[in-house]
Design an enzyme around this catalytic site. Structure first.
Site, short mmCIF file in Angstrom:
data_model
loop_
_atom_site.label_atom_id
_atom_site.label_comp_id
_atom_site.label_asym_id
_atom_site.label_seq_id
_atom_site.Cartn_x
_atom_site.Cartn_y
_atom_site.Cartn_z
N ASP A 348 0.84 -1.18 0.00
CA ASP A 348 0.00 0.00 0.00
C ASP A 348 0.88 1.23 0.00
O ASP A 348 2.01 1.17 0.40
CB ASP A 348 -0.75 0.01 1.33
N ASP A 689 -4.36 -2.05 4.92
CA ASP A 689 -4.96 -1.68 6.19
C ASP A 689 -6.48 -1.66 6.12
O ASP A 689 -7.15 -1.93 7.07
CB ASP A 689 -4.44 -0.32 6.67
N ASP A 693 -8.77 -4.32 1.52
CA ASP A 693 -7.56 -5.10 1.26
C ASP A 693 -7.68 -6.54 1.73
O ASP A 693 -6.87 -7.37 1.36
CB ASP A 693 -6.38 -4.46 1.99
#
Lengths: 995, 288
Positions: A348, A689, A693
């Site tokens: 990310d 997070d 995801d």
């Protein structure tokens, strides 16, 4: 439409938009009154509480059984069952069955159960830490029922409820917004976009995830207020569906589990081969088939390395602990190693690679770009703060700013303080506070008279203030906003503190600066001010912000300030390490491609000098379509393009580009990216997070969730949690994972080696009928006693070379246990060890009167209880018990000899390629292990009562030295082997013996 | 479904390829040259190991004494044994059934044949009783071969098999021979006190055992038969015997008998060893 209808339990996303044109009288009435309590109760009963069903947790006993019967344990269980079987056969056929097999069976069972319990508690401990993450405070929601606002538990919210949310609230369900006032929501946990999104009653997009009029369950309302109707609750919300999607995904075995399976195959293969060979041999030698079966079982059992399961578990636990200290919390022990085999990391951007807070990065004033310090600890260079323009700029930025520090944080460093307000304004606030001192004082001195907040049509924000000078009655108008809009309103520009007319040259300079900062992926704001002439706007002038009655053009342009969520300090280093470690780092973000690319360049995911197709096209000034995609190593792929790619095209991209950034990706696309990487054989780590995801986290070989910013769902789906949300922690995790894989190899090589001196005595006992040189109890003393600490100590061994400079392990070729390891451990070192043991055995028997020549074939007489005058080579006669004591002394000596040769084995197992002299003896635990096993051996031999308890007898001091030459031989042989191996890389020795 | 089947087929062909790959001429994953090389390596490796082992064994044998073992601490209390040695030390027979004790008679006869007076007189010396027959080596010069004392079969009198061909088995008065295990250098008594054997029944059988007769008188192992010098130095050593004759043992019942040696030098054996300085056996005499 009646709100009742809208809560069809299985609502498709597309349905949401059909509900947009809601106009009816009844509905308008409803908007004031809300549901009746009775209806709400009815719906609650029908739909259930508004909460995500927790993923089907495996019952504790299933988890326990999994530990008890999973992987390696099966081998030991089989061994134990065979033991009991052998004992049963013996008990059924003999009057006085030897208890050996029974004891061995019991010990094997105990070993499995104890290690099973151990790993179970280990896992239970990590899941307990997991639970502590959960927010236990029940959430509240403000609903309107029967015309009254009531605060109820968020779980009791039902579809159709009218709900009010305000800044700082968590949205309690999926809501169709009916009215909003400057409402912004943070959808980052759902879509990954870090920018707050504004919410209004208008339907702006077909896609419910994009449209403005739907706010989603468990996202946060950042500012403003909104009112809306609940359309979905609980599992039917978008978030709930993603969570359900996650729990439906099956994950494969971890790489270490596959390795252990492979290892079991090898061990079982060797054991069965040996067992069957000796079964046939025993039949040929004339043993009864019953005896032969018992021999067969005995050999198979003797091949089971009893202590290895415990060793592996302890090694993994130790590493897990070490990783936890470095902020990697591992949920599943096996995941420790997975990280080490990782060949691709999909990371990310927000929060992992970046600091997750907007920070002022650049400023443009005095026709010059100044760089602000974006480091976390303010260690970067400061810019020149003496310019008068900067003073004006900072004043504008401080005054035209609604953000403020939350109270009671004076002791906290400025950068860490909590701020009420939007991200850009907080960034400005902190920047000004840092460089010019208290913003609050500045605001106090310049009282705010009027203000127009930012809105999307104006694209600016302005406020009017009194000046600092009490004698100056003029008003100061400050404005900030989109740079081009600000520029349009300016006629002059401030240079070195002096107002100068804005000419074309300056406009061009502005354009260049704006382009440059924008190209860095930064969010740029323009600032301007003007002192309103006193004659037109005397003191006490009533500024009307709705119907603007004052000057908002012909302002003086002061400068630009650009902001970015800056990369974390340790990240570029970590990315570099990954690259040298052969790990591909792919950035997957919901952010804008330009921002994504800028950050990717900033942290080195797109390394210096590497160009994307677009870059090449721009440089060569040719259309993008003419560029050969193979020329570009880097690429930035937009989520909307990704949607149209076929599987082959996707593979092509992943294969041919080393540096990839995916921007504007949706949760499903993240999953596609992970699957694509796995298709190419990569072992993929995914960080994430948000709830969005979690499917990717689950699908990945190792899912890494963020401890601070991560949602519960993502933590649940992940295998590992980064406690500090820092990408750099992953890299230390990778290092630990690779180290443990190497060290497990060493540990297994060490443990397996002693299998040969344990099994050969039994084989010779069968074939040449000598007294048994090593008994079951002494074998267990080695496997579960003296070998344990040294084997575990190898987990503390330092790496031989820089493990972060080599390619990731290829799971297809680079096995934990391969035939070379077996060849070395069983075929070479083990054989030397066996000879050492046999030598000690012959020494003791010979010195007691039984010369080797007499021993062959003596077994039947030797083991005959009623034969109490067995003659030795000197003519002396021995009772059964007397010679058995000698035999047990031989067992003890054989055992001690194995300890002695294991000293050398431990030292050679420290390294696989380097010499011990290069590696050094810095591993204190290992040195402790050497002493510990020796002390334990001495204790077992000399402690009074051991003759009764374990049938181990004191040795004459000289017998300790019997195996010394063999120990020395092992050391010299292996040093020589490693020397050749180093001198001749890729040669025969390496091919045949480098494990 | 079809995918998994395909995989299966692929898997089995992989196995076949692994066993014998016709393209690369690999058997079990190795070419002939590769096999040859690794086998040659192991051949040489093991030969070297064998050489090393042989060498250390040679060193070991060099350190050993030909006449006396290095350690004798495990033989501090000599074992005892009986003849005839029945199955699991059980002597069960019927007086009337010749076949049931025929084996014992054969066993005793063959055991006693070296004790024949004629043979003993031929090979061994007459020694002074109640004195050790010491034949020390003088320094490096071995006093070999060492002579041994005569133990004549006739010294067993009733149990010699000379007077009574059936050792009393036919009459229900069986003879049991008891011997003390040979231990090199053992001196079983001091002050001219020879060790002697006493037999007794175990507790519950004490009323069944009846009177016993010992031959030679008092059941002694005369000191002149000691010390023993080992089979290399003392080739014709004759082990002294004690015979016990059960004169009136109860019939048709198991009698657990334990015979002990009493000596003023030998340590009493440990409890764990049932045959150190004592011997236990079961006697059952049936009358039919």
């Amino acid at each position: 439409r009646s709100p009742k209808k809208k809560k069809g339990a299985t609502k498709d996303m597309d349905d949401l938009k059909k509900e947009v044109p809601i106009v009816s009288k009844r509905f308008l009435f409803f908007l004031r009154i809300g549901l009746t309590n009775a209806k709400a109760a009815e719906f609650l009963l029908r739909d259930g509480p508004n909460a995500l069903t927790p993923p089907p947790t495996t019952p504790e006993w299933v988890k326990f059984c999994r530990q008890l019967f999973g992987g390696f344990s099966i081998l030991l269980w089989t061994g134990a069952i065979l033991c009991f079987l052998a004992y049963a056969i013996q008990a059924a056929t003999e009057d006085e069955p030897a208890g050996d097999n029974l004891y061995l069976g019991i010990v094997l069972t105990a070993v499995v159960v104890i290690t099973g319990c151990f790993s179970y508690f280990q896992e239970a401990k990590s899941s307990k830490i997991m639970e502590s993450f959960k927010n236990m405070v029940p959430q509240q929601a403000l609903v309107i029922r029967e015309g009254e606002k009531v605060q109820i538990n968020a779980e009791e919210v039902v579809a159709g409820d009218l709900i009010e949310v305000k800044g700082g609230d968590r949205i309690p369900a999926d809501i169709r917004v009916t009215s909003a006032h400057g409402c912004k929501v943070d959808n980052s946990s759902l879509t990954g976009e870090s920018e707050p999104q504004s919410r209004s009653p208008d339907c702006t997009h077909d896609n419910p995830l994009e449209t403005r009029n739907v706010a989603f369950f468990s996202t946060n309302c950042v500012e403003g207020t909104a009112r809306g109707i609940v359309i979905c609750t609980g599992d039917r919300t978008v978030m709930g569906r993603i969570a359900t999607l996650t729990s439906g995904l099956e994950t494969g075995k971890t790489p270490i589990a596959r390795e252990i399976e492979h290892f079991i195959h090898i061990i079982t293969g060797v054991a069965v081969f040996l067992g069957v060979t000796f079964f046939i041999l025993a039949i040929i030698l004339g043993y009864t088939w019953l005896e032969a079966v018992i021999f067969l079982i005995g050999i198979i059992v003797a091949n089971v390395p009893e202590g290895l399961l415990a060793t592996v578990t302890v090694c993994l636990t130790l590493t897990a602990k070490r990783m936890a200290k470095k902020n990697c919390l591992v949920k599943n022990l096996e995941a420790v190693e997975t990280l080490g085999s990782t060949s691709t990391i999909c990371s990310d951007k927000t929060g992992t690679l970046t600091q997750n807070r907007m920070t002022v990065a650049h400023m443009w004033f005095d026709n010059q770009i100044h760089e602000a310090d974006t480091t976390e600890d303010q260690s970067g260079a400061a810019f020149d703060k003496s310019s008068v323009t900067w003073l004006s700029l900072s004043r504008v930025a401080a005054l035209c700013n609604r953000a403020q520090f939350k109270a009671g944080q004076d002791s906290v460093s400025i950068l860490k303080r909590d701020v009420a307000g939007d991200a850009s304004e907080s960034a400005l606030l902190k920047c000004i506070e840092l460089s010019c001192g208290s913003v609050r004082m500045m605001r106090d001195k310049n009282k705010k008279v009027a203000e127009i907040p930012f809105n999307s049509t104006n694209k600016y924000q302005l406020s009017v203030h009194e000046t600092e000078d009490p004698n100056d009655n003029r008003y100061l108008l400050v404005m900030k906003g989109a740079p081009e809009r600000i520029l349009d309103r300016c006629s002059t520009i401030m240079l070195q503190g002096k107002e100068q007319p804005m000419d074309e040259e300056m406009k061009e300079a502005f354009q260049n600066a704006y382009m440059e900062l924008g190209g860095l992926g930064e969010r740029v704001l323009g600032f301007c001010h003007v002192l309103l002439p006193e004659d037109q706007y005397p003191k006490g002038f009533a500024f009307d912000t709705d119907d603007v009655n004052f000057q908002t053009d012909n302002l003086c342009f002061v400068g630009l300030i650009s902001m970015i969520d800056p990369p974390r300090a340790a990240v570029p280093d970590a990315v570099g390490k990954c690259r040298s470690a052969g790990i591909k780092v792919i950035m997957v973000t919901g952010d804008h491609p330009i921002t994504a690319k800028a950050i990717a360049k900033g942290v080195g995911i797109i390394s210096e000098g590497n160009e994307t197709v677009e870059d090449i096209a721009a440089r060569l000034n040719i259309p993008v379509s003419q560029v050969n995609p193979r020329d570009a190593k880097a690429c930035v792929i937009h989520g909307s393009d990704l949607k149209d790619l076929s599987q082959d095209q996707m593979d092509d991209i992943l294969r041919n580009h080393t540096e990839i950034v995916f921007a504007r990706t949706s949760p499903q696309q993240k999953l596609i990216i992970v699957e694509g990487c796995q298709r190419l054989g990569a072992i993929v780590a995914v960080t994430g997070d948000g709830v969005n995801d979690s499917p990717a986290l689950k699908k990945a070989d190792i899912g890494v969730a963020m401890g601070i910013s991560g949602s519960d769902v993502s933590k649940q789906a992940a295998d590992m949690i980064l406690l500090d949300d820092n990408f750099a922690s992953i890299v230390t995790g990778v290092e630990e994972g690779r180290l443990i894989f190497d060290n497990l190899k060493k540990s297994i090589a060490y443990t397996l080696t002693s299998n040969i001196p344990e099994i050969t005595p039994f084989l010779f006992f069968i074939i040449v009928n000598i007294p048994l040189p090593l008994g079951t109890i002494t074998i267990l003393c080695i496997d579960l006693g003296t070998d344990m600490v040294p084997a575990i100590s190898l987990a503390y061994e330092a790496a031989e070379s820089d493990i972060m400079k080599r390619q990731p392990r290829n799971p297809a070729r680079d096995k934990l246990v391969n035939e070379r390891l077996i060849s070395i451990a069983y075929g070479q070192i083990g054989m030397i060890q066996a000879l050492g043991g046999f030598f000690a055995y012959f020494v003791i028997l010979a010195e007691n009167g039984f010369l080797p020549s007499q021993l062959v074939g003596i077994r039947l007489n030797w083991d005959d209880r009623s034969l109490n005058d067995l003659e030795d080579s000197y003519g002396q006669q021995w009772t059964y018990e007397q010679r058995k004591i000698v035999e047990f002394t031989c067992h003890t000596a054989f055992f001690v000899s194995i300890v002695v040769v294991q000293w050398a084995d431990l030292i050679i197992c420290k390294t696989r390629r380097n010499s011990v002299f290069q590696q050094g003896m810095k591993n204190k635990i290992l040195i402790f292990g050497l002493f510990e096993e020796t002390a334990l051996a001495a204790f077992l031999s000399y402690c009074p009562g051991m003759d009764v308890a374990l049938r181990m007898y004191p040795l004459k001091p000289t017998w300790w030295f019997c195996a010394f030459p063999y120990s020395f031989l092992i050391f010299v042989y292996d040093e020589a082997r490693k020397l050749i191996l180093r001198r001749n890389p890729g040669g025969w020795v390496e091919k045949e013996t480098y494990y | 479904m079809s995918g998994s089947k395909e995989d299966d087929r692929k898997g089995s062909s992989e196995w076949r390829d692994f066993f014998w790959n016709p393209r690369t001429h690999e058997l079990l994953g190795r070419t002939a040259a590769s096999w040859g090389l690794i086998l040659l390596f192991y051949l040489i490796f093991y030969l070297c190991l064998a050489g090393m082992f042989a060498f250390t064994m040679y060193i070991l044998l060099l350190t050993l004494d030909d006449y006396k073992p290095t350690w004798q601490d495990r033989l501090a209390t000599p074992g005892m044994m009986i003849r005839p040695k029945g199955n699991q030390l059980e002597i069960t027979f019927s007086t009337s059934d010749t076949e049931s004790w025929d084996g014992f008679i054969h066993n005793l006869n063959s055991f006693l044949s070296p004790y024949n007076d004629s043979y003993q007189v031929q090979t061994n010396d007459e020694c002074t009783p109640d004195e050790y027959f010491i034949q020390e080596d003088s320094g490096e010069v071995r006093n070999n071969p060492k002579r041994s004392c005569q133990f004549n079969r006739t010294m067993l009198e009733e149990c010699s098999g000379v007077l009574d061909r059936f050792y009393g088995y036919d009459k229900g008065q069986p003879c049991i021979l008891i011997k003390l295990n040979r231990v090199i250098g053992m001196l079983p008594g001091k002050e001219r006190q020879s060790p002697y054997v006493t037999c007794a029944a175990k507790r519950e059988d004490s009323d069944k055992i009846g009177p016993l007769a010992y031959y030679p008188p008092n059941g002694t192992f005369n000191l002149m038969y000691y010390p023993y010098y080992g089979k290399k130095a003392q080739v014709n050593y004759t082990q002294p015997l004690v015979a016990v004759k059960f004169l009136n043992a109860s019939l048709n019942t198991d009698i657990n008998v334990e015979c002990k040696v009493t000596s003023n030098t030998l340590a009493a054996g440990s409890d764990r060893d049932k045959f150190a300085g004592r011997v236990s056996f079961k006697l059952r005499i049936n009358d039919k």
